[in-house]
Scaffold this motif. Structure first.
Motif, mmCIF file in Angstrom:
data_model
loop_
_atom_site.group_PDB
_atom_site.id
_atom_site.type_symbol
_atom_site.label_atom_id
_atom_site.label_comp_id
_atom_site.label_asym_id
_atom_site.label_seq_id
_atom_site.Cartn_x
_atom_site.Cartn_y
_atom_site.Cartn_z
ATOM 1 N N GLY A 149 0.619 -1.330 0.075
ATOM 2 C CA GLY A 149 0.033 -0.086 -0.162
ATOM 3 C C GLY A 149 0.740 1.198 -0.048
ATOM 4 N N MET A 150 2.093 1.170 -0.048
ATOM 5 C CA MET A 150 3.003 2.349 -0.095
ATOM 6 C C MET A 150 3.038 3.236 -1.416
ATOM 7 N N THR A 151 2.705 4.399 -1.474
ATOM 8 C CA THR A 151 2.733 5.317 -2.571
ATOM 9 C C THR A 151 3.970 5.155 -3.215
ATOM 10 N N VAL A 152 3.975 5.622 -4.587
ATOM 11 C CA VAL A 152 5.295 5.842 -5.505
ATOM 12 C C VAL A 152 6.120 6.980 -4.871
ATOM 13 N N ALA A 153 5.426 8.099 -4.108
ATOM 14 C CA ALA A 153 6.007 9.069 -3.794
ATOM 15 C C ALA A 153 6.672 8.705 -2.138
ATOM 16 N N GLU A 154 6.098 7.813 -1.431
ATOM 17 C CA GLU A 154 6.591 7.511 -0.265
ATOM 18 C C GLU A 154 7.594 6.544 -0.361
ATOM 19 N N LEU A 155 7.530 5.703 -1.453
ATOM 20 C CA LEU A 155 8.702 4.690 -1.972
ATOM 21 C C LEU A 155 9.921 5.488 -2.435
ATOM 22 N N ALA A 156 9.637 6.456 -3.251
ATOM 23 C CA ALA A 156 10.778 7.432 -3.712
ATOM 24 C C ALA A 156 11.449 7.847 -2.660
ATOM 25 N N ARG A 157 10.910 8.608 -1.549
ATOM 26 C CA ARG A 157 11.715 9.120 -0.513
ATOM 27 C C ARG A 157 12.189 8.282 0.163
ATOM 28 N N ARG A 158 11.977 7.079 0.561
ATOM 29 C CA ARG A 158 12.429 5.936 1.282
ATOM 30 C C ARG A 158 13.493 5.405 0.598
ATOM 31 N N ALA A 159 13.699 5.232 -0.691
ATOM 32 C CA ALA A 159 14.651 4.915 -1.624
ATOM 33 C C ALA A 159 15.808 5.834 -1.926
ATOM 34 N N GLY A 160 15.407 7.128 -1.622
ATOM 35 C CA GLY A 160 16.407 8.291 -2.132
ATOM 36 C C GLY A 160 16.313 8.702 -3.424
ATOM 37 N N TYR A 161 15.079 8.384 -4.258
ATOM 38 C CA TYR A 161 15.069 8.968 -5.492
ATOM 39 C C TYR A 161 13.991 9.872 -5.522
ATOM 40 N N SER A 162 14.024 10.937 -6.602
ATOM 41 C CA SER A 162 12.941 11.679 -6.933
ATOM 42 C C SER A 162 11.605 10.783 -7.379
ATOM 43 N N GLU A 163 10.468 11.450 -7.207
ATOM 44 C CA GLU A 163 9.258 10.638 -7.602
ATOM 45 C C GLU A 163 9.388 10.036 -9.146
#
Length: 179
Positions: A149-163
Motif C-alpha cells: 500500500g505504499m505510494t510511489v512518492a513514499e517509496l521514492a523518498r524511502r529509496a532516495g530517488y525523486s518521484e
C-alpha cells in the motif's frame, strides 16, 4: 505476398515501407488493419506493439485472419517477456524497433518462408530457461512496499530517488517482468 505495416509513428512506418518497397514487396499501410487482413489472401503484417489496443489487434488477427503471418515490433530495452507473450498470442517473429534494414528484410523473408525469427532472450523465455527475470533485492523490496500500500512518492523518498525517477525505475522493472 501482400505486406501491411502498422505503426503509430509516420516516419518509422514510412521508413519501413521504403525499405520493403525497395526490396520489391507490395506494401500497404491500411487504416483498417483487420479489414485488410480479413481479405483472405495470404500475407504478412508488421505490427508494432505499443498500446493495449495493439495487443488486442494481435489477438484479433490470430482469430480472424489465421493465414496472415505476423511480425511483431517491440520497443524498449527489455523485450524478452513481451516478445514471448507476442509469440504466444500468435506472432511468428519478433523484432526490436531499432532493427537494421538488413535484419528487417531477413526477418520478412524468413517469416514468409514459414520460419520464425526471435531474439535469443525471447527464445530462452519460451523454452523456459529464463522464465524468471533476475531482479535485485531493492527491486523486490519496492514491489513488496507497493503491494503493502505504499505510494510511489513514499517509496521514492524511502529509496532516495525523486518521484519521477522512481516512476522511471518502476516502469523499467515492470517491462523487465513482462507486465
Amino acid at each position: 505476398m501482400d505486406l501491411a505495416v502498422i505503426d503509430p509513428l509516420p516516419m518509422y512506418r514510412h521508413g519501413v515501407v521504403a525499405v520493403l518497397s525497395t526490396a520489391g514487396y507490395q506494401v500497404e499501410t491500411p487504416a483498417d488493419p483487420l479489414g485488410w487482413a480479413r481479405q483472405g489472401r495470404p500475407g504478412l503484417v508488421l505490427l508494432t506493439l505499443a498500446t493495449a489496443a495493439d495487443w488486442d489487434l494481435l489477438n484479433q488477427l490470430r482469430e480472424d485472419a489465421p493465414r496472415r503471418r505476423v511480425i511483431v515490433v517491440l520497443s524498449g530495452d527489455e523485450s524478452a517477456g513481451p516478445g514471448a507473450r507476442a509469440v504466444r498470442a500468435g506472432a511468428q517473429s519478433v523484432l526490436p524497433r531499432q532493427v537494421t534494414a538488413k535484419a528487417l528484410l531477413r526477418t520478412v523473408e524468413a517469416t514468409i518462408d514459414g520460419q520464425s525469427v526471435l531474439p535469443t532472450a525471447v527464445a530462452l523465455v519460451l523454452a523456459g530457461r529464463d522464465a524468471d527475470p533476475v531482479i535485485t533485492t531493492d527491486q523486490m523490496a519496492w514491489l513488496h512496499h507497493l503491494a503493502a500500500g505504499m505510494t510511489v512518492a513514499e517509496l521514492a523518498r524511502r529509496a532516495g530517488y525523486s518521484e519521477r525517477a522512481m516512476f522511471r525505475l518502476l516502469q523499467s522493472l515492470y517491462r523487465q517482468l513482462g507486465a
